[in-house]
Motif scaffolding. Structure first.
Motif, PDB file in Angstrom:
ATOM      1  N   UNK A 276       1.045  -1.211  -0.056  1.00 35.62           N
ATOM      2  CA  UNK A 276       0.048  -0.073  -0.153  1.00 35.62           C
ATOM      3  C   UNK A 276       0.876   1.481  -0.025  1.00 35.62           C
ATOM      4  N   UNK A 277       1.885   1.373   0.774  1.00 33.09           N
ATOM      5  CA  UNK A 277       2.936   2.185   0.879  1.00 33.09           C
ATOM      6  C   UNK A 277       3.331   2.601  -0.510  1.00 33.09           C
ATOM      7  N   UNK A 278       3.865   1.449  -1.131  1.00 35.62           N
ATOM      8  CA  UNK A 278       4.599   1.670  -2.475  1.00 35.62           C
ATOM      9  C   UNK A 278       3.623   2.313  -3.470  1.00 35.62           C
ATOM     10  N   UNK A 279       2.303   1.854  -3.360  1.00 40.56           N
ATOM     11  CA  UNK A 279       1.086   2.283  -4.238  1.00 40.56           C
ATOM     12  C   UNK A 279       1.150   4.133  -3.911  1.00 40.56           C
ATOM     13  N   UNK A 280       1.040   4.268  -2.823  1.00 40.65           N
ATOM     14  CA  UNK A 280       0.875   6.067  -2.592  1.00 40.65           C
ATOM     15  C   UNK A 280       2.434   6.726  -3.069  1.00 40.65           C
ATOM     16  N   UNK A 281       3.428   5.992  -2.694  1.00 41.93           N
ATOM     17  CA  UNK A 281       4.714   6.530  -3.069  1.00 41.93           C
ATOM     18  C   UNK A 281       4.728   6.785  -4.644  1.00 41.93           C
ATOM     19  N   UNK A 282       4.313   5.484  -5.404  1.00 46.54           N
ATOM     20  CA  UNK A 282       4.342   5.884  -6.864  1.00 46.54           C
ATOM     21  C   UNK A 282       3.139   6.979  -7.318  1.00 46.54           C
ATOM     22  N   UNK A 283       2.190   7.011  -6.664  1.00 43.67           N
ATOM     23  CA  UNK A 283       1.191   7.993  -7.213  1.00 43.67           C
ATOM     24  C   UNK A 283       1.755   9.483  -7.014  1.00 43.67           C
ATOM     25  N   UNK A 284       2.501   9.487  -5.603  1.00 43.89           N
ATOM     26  CA  UNK A 284       2.867  10.909  -5.457  1.00 43.89           C
ATOM     27  C   UNK A 284       4.129  11.440  -6.400  1.00 43.89           C
ATOM     28  N   UNK A 285       4.955  10.449  -6.719  1.00 48.26           N
ATOM     29  CA  UNK A 285       6.073  10.642  -7.784  1.00 48.26           C
ATOM     30  C   UNK A 285       5.432  11.038  -9.082  1.00 48.26           C
ATOM     31  N   UNK A 286       4.447  10.301  -9.733  1.00 53.07           N
ATOM     32  CA  UNK A 286       3.543  10.526 -10.797  1.00 53.07           C
ATOM     33  C   UNK A 286       3.052  12.001 -10.735  1.00 53.07           C
ATOM     34  N   UNK A 287       2.390  12.220  -9.757  1.00 51.03           N
ATOM     35  CA  UNK A 287       1.903  13.564  -9.701  1.00 51.03           C
ATOM     36  C   UNK A 287       3.011  14.773  -9.526  1.00 51.03           C
ATOM     37  N   UNK A 288       4.040  14.463  -8.939  1.00 57.31           N
ATOM     38  CA  UNK A 288       5.144  15.480  -9.242  1.00 57.31           C
ATOM     39  C   UNK A 288       5.804  15.657 -10.494  1.00 57.31           C
ATOM     40  N   UNK A 289       5.948  14.306 -11.145  1.00 60.77           N
ATOM     41  CA  UNK A 289       6.177  14.163 -12.668  1.00 60.77           C
ATOM     42  C   UNK A 289       5.465  15.067 -13.594  1.00 60.77           C
ATOM     43  N   UNK A 290       4.155  15.119 -13.058  1.00 61.66           N
ATOM     44  CA  UNK A 290       3.113  15.953 -13.947  1.00 61.66           C
ATOM     45  C   UNK A 290       3.341  17.344 -13.681  1.00 61.66           C
ATOM     46  N   UNK A 291       3.609  17.832 -12.366  1.00 58.07           N
ATOM     47  CA  UNK A 291       3.737  19.221 -12.030  1.00 58.07           C
ATOM     48  C   UNK A 291       5.094  19.566 -12.978  1.00 58.07           C
ATOM     49  N   UNK A 292       6.083  18.770 -13.023  1.00 59.13           N
ATOM     50  CA  UNK A 292       7.360  19.272 -13.597  1.00 59.13           C
ATOM     51  C   UNK A 292       7.177  19.248 -15.303  1.00 59.13           C
ATOM     52  N   UNK A 293       6.391  18.288 -15.550  1.00 58.19           N
ATOM     53  CA  UNK A 293       6.164  18.141 -17.175  1.00 58.19           C
ATOM     54  C   UNK A 293       5.381  19.587 -17.313  1.00 58.19           C
ATOM     55  N   UNK A 294       4.335  20.148 -16.688  1.00 58.42           N
ATOM     56  CA  UNK A 294       3.351  21.346 -17.063  1.00 58.42           C
ATOM     57  C   UNK A 294       4.440  22.452 -16.805  1.00 58.42           C
ATOM     58  N   UNK A 295       5.311  22.458 -15.927  1.00 58.13           N
ATOM     59  CA  UNK A 295       6.338  23.790 -15.782  1.00 58.13           C
ATOM     60  C   UNK A 295       7.150  23.634 -17.371  1.00 58.13           C
ATOM     61  N   UNK A 296       7.493  22.555 -17.575  1.00 52.54           N
ATOM     62  CA  UNK A 296       8.588  22.502 -18.769  1.00 52.54           C
ATOM     63  C   UNK A 296       7.578  22.939 -19.790  1.00 52.54           C
ATOM     64  N   UNK A 297       6.399  22.176 -20.077  1.00 58.42           N
ATOM     65  CA  UNK A 297       5.433  22.711 -21.081  1.00 58.42           C
ATOM     66  C   UNK A 297       5.234  24.216 -21.442  1.00 58.42           C
ATOM     67  N   UNK A 298       4.923  24.841 -20.228  1.00 58.16           N
ATOM     68  CA  UNK A 298       4.608  26.240 -20.441  1.00 58.16           C
ATOM     69  C   UNK A 298       5.910  27.106 -19.980  1.00 58.16           C
ATOM     70  N   UNK A 299       7.114  26.396 -19.981  1.00 52.55           N
ATOM     71  CA  UNK A 299       8.515  27.082 -19.627  1.00 52.55           C
ATOM     72  C   UNK A 299       8.241  28.104 -18.493  1.00 52.55           C
ATOM     73  N   UNK A 300       7.857  27.586 -17.289  1.00 52.25           N
ATOM     74  CA  UNK A 300       7.822  28.547 -16.224  1.00 52.25           C
ATOM     75  C   UNK A 300       8.977  28.147 -15.274  1.00 52.25           C
TER      76      UNK A 300
END
Length: 145
Positions: A103-127
């Protein structure tokens, strides 16, 4: 009539609480929403907020109204590929095929994936970190010796 083996009706890894199921589903749904938003923003950022000079380079010097960066699309596709095992592992956990320690691994992977989405959006909009658009800096030409 007595059951010959009383422990056979219980799940292998014990009962999961209702709260655990709700938290697990919430993590998966929130992660899926962020990944879908990231895929959408890869296209939206390229179409509406693209750099004119970058678009000209991609289109052999011609100005284009619809300019999608391949890097943005590939990055969002890779993030989508990360979501697939996340959903599978959460599904296996809900079916009881995985031990509760995952269960903790599932939560960890979910948080890492969401953080990767944030970073990708920063990259897309060059912020940058302060929220302002980052413009490429012009480096002075180096003198050859």
């Amino acid at each position: 009539m007595d059951k010959p083996y009383p422990g056979l009706d219980t799940p292998l890894f014990g009962e999961t609480r209702r709260r655990d199921k709700i938290v697990n589903i919430t993590f998966v749904v929130v992660t899926a929403i962020f990944v879908l938003e990231t895929i959408l923003m890869a296209v939206v950022s390229s179409v509406f907020f693209h750099d004119r000079e970058k678009c000209k380079r991609l289109n052999d010097g011609k100005d284009a109204k619809f300019c999608v960066s391949g890097v943005d699309i590939v990055m969002s596709f890779v993030i989508m590929l990360l979501l697939i095992p996340q959903i599978l592992v959460a599904w296996w956990y809900r079916k009881g095929e995985l031990e509760p320690k995952f269960r903790k691994l599932i939560y960890y992977n979910a948080v890492v994936t969401v953080l990767l989405c944030f970073v990708a959006n920063f990259y897309f909009f060059q912020l940058g970190l302060n929220g302002t658009p980052v413009t490429p800096t012009q480096h002075p030409p180096t003198q050859s010796q």
